[in-house]
Design an enzyme around this catalytic site. Sequence first.
Site, short mmCIF file in Angstrom:
data_model
loop_
_atom_site.label_atom_id
_atom_site.label_comp_id
_atom_site.label_asym_id
_atom_site.label_seq_id
_atom_site.Cartn_x
_atom_site.Cartn_y
_atom_site.Cartn_z
N PHE A 148 0.81 -1.22 0.00
CA PHE A 148 0.00 0.00 0.00
C PHE A 148 0.84 1.28 0.00
CE2 PHE A 148 0.93 -0.11 4.54
CZ PHE A 148 1.08 1.23 4.85
N GLU A 175 -5.03 -3.74 -1.97
CA GLU A 175 -6.47 -3.49 -1.93
C GLU A 175 -6.80 -2.26 -1.09
OE1 GLU A 175 -4.70 -5.77 -0.55
OE2 GLU A 175 -5.59 -6.68 1.24
N ARG A 176 -5.77 -1.72 -0.40
CA ARG A 176 -6.06 -0.56 0.46
C ARG A 176 -6.02 0.76 -0.31
NH1 ARG A 176 -2.52 -2.11 5.66
NH2 ARG A 176 -1.56 -3.70 4.35
N SER A 225 5.48 -6.99 3.19
CA SER A 225 6.07 -7.31 4.49
C SER A 225 6.85 -8.63 4.41
CB SER A 225 4.97 -7.41 5.54
OG SER A 225 4.04 -8.40 5.16
N CYS A 280 9.49 1.82 3.15
CA CYS A 280 10.41 0.71 3.44
C CYS A 280 11.82 1.22 3.65
CB CYS A 280 10.40 -0.29 2.31
SG CYS A 280 10.95 0.45 0.78
N GLU A 381 9.01 -4.09 12.99
CA GLU A 381 8.92 -3.02 11.99
C GLU A 381 7.63 -2.28 12.31
OE1 GLU A 381 7.94 -4.00 7.90
OE2 GLU A 381 9.03 -2.25 7.18
#
Length: 508
Positions: A148, A175-176, A225, A280, A381
Amino acid sequence: MRTITHWIGGKPVAGGTSTSPVWNPATGQQQAEVPLASTEEVDTAVRTAAAAFEQWSQSSLSARAKVLFRFRELVNGRAQELAEIVADEHGKVVSDALGEVQRGLEVVEFACGIPSLLKGDYSDQVSSGVDVFSFREPLGVCVGITPFNFPVMVPMWMHPVAIACGNTFVLKPSERDPSASMLIAELWAEAGLPDGVFNVVHGDKIAVDALLDHEAVAAVSFVGSTPIARYIHQRASATGKRVQALGGAKNHAVVLPDASLDFAADHLVSAAFGSAGERCMAISAAVAVGSAGDELLARVSEKARAVKVGPGRDPASEMGPVITAAARDRIVGLIGTGAEQGADLAVDGRGLTVPGHDGGFFVGPTVIDRVRPEMDVYREEIFGPVLAVVRADSVDEAIALINANPYGNGTAIFTSSGEAARRFQRGVHVGMIGINVPIPVPMAYYSFGGWKDSLFGDKHVHGPEGVSFYTRAKVVTSRWPQTVERSASGTSIGAEASGSSFHFPTSN
Ligand code: NAD
């Protein structure tokens, strides 16, 4: 309620009954619903892409480059609109979203050079009358499964390169925040890309598993992730696909006492809180070495308190909300564990409210000092606006700390010592390193990728490794023996002598 569609075969295709809400993180309101593809819908997209591969893989390099150049112009012309779509669904501020579009465009520009990038090698006369040459061919249907946090840039690490190489592509975006991918699909079509070469299917685990298991999918690029990256790598590899799966991160910035502390503090705050820490390559751990500690903490804390938090559409905002209410609650919970486990909450962003946006998913910038490696705020994280400050006595201790961490995506050092910087760049087990540069995201003509639990598979994305990932080599060894008599001048030249030989071929 706006209903988002898939994009298959060059046109929007309505999804089935299974859907997921798309929120506006700045208001906390649902703004759209996105379909979650079934295995059958995924199959339609993959088969469409497989059919399109027959012709696209045979298109000339110049035809492909022309489409890429047109796509580049169209994305450039719609950059503001794309950035606003990202701001509305992701929550990041528009100026930050424009930066993401820009970095994605740089990959498109890299891919415009595909005629040069696919040049092969040629060796003349490797043996008497024998030449060798190599070239690279596309793989087939390539899949991108993306997170996302960069809904434009991360897919653009993949599809421009894959398509330029002659592959067809199925994108399964997050999908977000799915809407940016739909505009990208329209722009590919407008650029003249044949129907079926670029497709978008929305969905969750069901759609992803269908892509991983599909016999017609040749390669999978994943970014997300670490637990999901590991899973994707194992499952897609098991069915014989080529896989690159980029995972999560815990990026450390080391600050030595000889650094300009104000410069370092400015950059730490930007790298920790930009995009609400949902990058990230965000700096989530600052390692303050020796006497740098107290002064660095004071400066970082002061700058953290000054960050303007608000909706992404407000030009005055420097930091927006996080992606969902669940993400906010998780981040708030982790900040709490920091205090419980003995760290000092120097700046506490819990409980921040933004006037007029009470329902928004906001967390304020947070600085946690005297964090130790066994604490949850260090091990997890967090993926939110939280900077953990760890104290160390030397650059070597900082390097050892970084190397003991399971992630190896990015890291940075702030120093005025070339010797220390060189020791750092050679000593850390990390893929991307900044020296007085906090977010060392490589340019598109280099490749992006981490080490250890930040990447599963051997190829990094875009740049030369991206081209290599999306193609496979052929090496041709050729000989053209004289087998007929020449007749033009009437002179007869005999055919070359042949004859069997049973030893392994060697040069002569
Ligand atoms: P995520 O792993 O939850 O989702 C990534 C993708 O996987 C999405 O498309 C999602 O639909 C799909 N997915 C989620 N759960 C799945 C499951 N159980 N089975 C199959 N597919 C599944 O990641 P996210 O929350 O969207 O993104 C944030 C993460 O991505 C962070 O960990 C961040 O560090 C990482 N990230 C890494 C890089 C990098 O370059 N290494 C870049 C950007 C983001």
